[in-house]
Design a protein around this motif. Sequence first.
Motif, mmCIF file in Angstrom:
data_model
loop_
_atom_site.group_PDB
_atom_site.id
_atom_site.type_symbol
_atom_site.label_atom_id
_atom_site.label_comp_id
_atom_site.label_asym_id
_atom_site.label_seq_id
_atom_site.Cartn_x
_atom_site.Cartn_y
_atom_site.Cartn_z
ATOM 1 N N HIS A 121 -7.812 15.246 6.686
ATOM 2 C CA HIS A 121 -6.633 14.227 5.359
ATOM 3 C C HIS A 121 -7.920 14.020 4.437
ATOM 4 O O HIS A 121 -7.849 13.200 3.322
ATOM 5 N N GLU A 181 -5.190 8.669 -0.236
ATOM 6 C CA GLU A 181 -4.535 7.216 -0.296
ATOM 7 C C GLU A 181 -3.294 7.416 0.635
ATOM 8 O O GLU A 181 -3.199 6.721 1.093
ATOM 9 N N PHE A 182 -2.392 8.505 -0.020
ATOM 10 C CA PHE A 182 -0.900 8.276 1.381
ATOM 11 C C PHE A 182 -1.253 7.787 2.245
ATOM 12 O O PHE A 182 -0.677 8.007 3.091
ATOM 13 N N LYS A 194 -5.031 11.746 -3.653
ATOM 14 C CA LYS A 194 -3.661 11.287 -3.612
ATOM 15 C C LYS A 194 -3.415 11.146 -2.196
ATOM 16 O O LYS A 194 -2.485 10.434 -1.744
ATOM 17 N N ARG A 229 0.621 -1.342 -0.233
ATOM 18 C CA ARG A 229 0.173 -0.405 -0.197
ATOM 19 C C ARG A 229 1.118 0.874 -0.240
ATOM 20 O O ARG A 229 0.949 1.840 -0.594
ATOM 21 N N ALA A 266 1.346 3.920 -2.528
ATOM 22 C CA ALA A 266 0.844 5.703 -2.330
ATOM 23 C C ALA A 266 2.532 6.553 -2.092
ATOM 24 O O ALA A 266 2.383 7.728 -2.583
ATOM 25 N N PRO A 293 -0.767 14.610 5.189
ATOM 26 C CA PRO A 293 0.182 14.038 6.296
ATOM 27 C C PRO A 293 1.916 14.861 5.948
ATOM 28 O O PRO A 293 2.243 15.039 5.043
ATOM 29 N N GLN A 340 2.253 10.040 13.819
ATOM 30 C CA GLN A 340 0.697 9.725 13.915
ATOM 31 C C GLN A 340 0.054 10.434 14.964
ATOM 32 O O GLN A 340 -0.463 10.782 15.165
ATOM 33 N N ILE A 368 4.005 6.749 10.323
ATOM 34 C CA ILE A 368 3.790 6.625 11.045
ATOM 35 C C ILE A 368 3.922 6.706 11.995
ATOM 36 O O ILE A 368 2.852 7.483 13.328
ATOM 37 N N ALA A 371 -1.946 5.126 3.299
ATOM 38 C CA ALA A 371 -0.721 4.762 3.644
ATOM 39 C C ALA A 371 -0.509 4.438 5.010
ATOM 40 O O ALA A 371 0.222 3.644 5.234
ATOM 41 N N VAL A 372 0.072 5.345 5.725
ATOM 42 C CA VAL A 372 0.886 5.846 6.652
ATOM 43 C C VAL A 372 -0.195 6.188 8.231
ATOM 44 O O VAL A 372 0.341 6.280 9.084
ATOM 45 N N PHE A 373 -1.613 5.208 7.949
ATOM 46 C CA PHE A 373 -1.982 4.388 9.749
ATOM 47 C C PHE A 373 -2.765 6.046 9.760
ATOM 48 O O PHE A 373 -2.814 6.564 10.745
ATOM 49 N N ALA A 374 -2.952 6.878 8.807
ATOM 50 C CA ALA A 374 -3.509 8.253 9.605
ATOM 51 C C ALA A 374 -4.975 8.219 9.376
ATOM 52 O O ALA A 374 -5.525 7.504 9.000
#
Lengths: 142, 151
Positions: free
Chosen positions: B42, B30-31, B27, A30, A34, B59, A69, A66, B34-37
């Motif tokens: 967002h 999607e991003f 996008k 994923r 991205a 992000p 976050q 991550i 992908a970073v678990f935001a």
Amino acid sequence: MPVIPDLSSLSVGDEVARAEHRITRDSLVRYAGASGDFNPIHYRDDIAEQVGLPGVLAHGMLTMGIAVQPVVDWVGDPARVVDYQVRFTRPVVVDPIEGATLSLTAKVGVINADSSRVRIDITASAGGQTVLGKAQAWVSLA
Amino acid sequence: MKRVPVNPAIQGRTYPPTAPYLVGREKVREFARAVFATAPVHFDVEAARAAGHADVVAPPTFPVVVQEHTLEQLLGDEDAGIDFSHVVHGDQRFEYSRPVVAGDELTAQLTVTSIKSLGGNSMVTAATEIRDADGGHVVTTISTLVVRGED
């Protein structure tokens, strides 16, 4: 609307956030899509082995993405993160079945009352070992 | 095997600005996934506008997507002598003037700020200035690449 943390209530050393995330091979595919980073060491075991790695690795930038976050959730808006840096000190090996677990804690490192900015120091570890160094995010609480 | 070292003369070299990158709303979403935001700004245009943004907010690490195009210029510069197969990402920083939002048209320009030798490896630090369509500064991304000197 998220509540902005009150600067005057913070002290250096306070833990402001803590989180644990499981990174799987699915997460890597994923993130590759991205981000556009299709380096095969992030999804092909044979290539990772060929270049002498202990296994397929998480993208450093995925770990970095991550790791911030919990800080974003704490301040409520990613726009409050005005400066963010990390050193990639140890790769995160992602097992094809188990994945990898990233443990994060975020603590107040520096308080700058004049600019209403706070430096949050992030600790990131996987498998009991620290994977990022000097992971610091300056957030604006103005 | 000994390789040609990174050319120290590229310190200070600036590459031409990249073609404009249009930040798309999907996008950004999607991003962010992908970073678990999970922050609503967002994903949800209304939440982003309520927080004072023109559109959904990217992000903090999203500018790496734009930076990538400038690193391609550096790695593709034969005169620089950087062997991509021996590059490891050492560190990364984002210094913001304002957040990136969907609809931004971003142009990036890379300057090699330092070349150092350390234990047979080369440490190449590059700063990419990312500006919007009006020329306003959005973010500077700073990367250090470690280029391994020997197998």
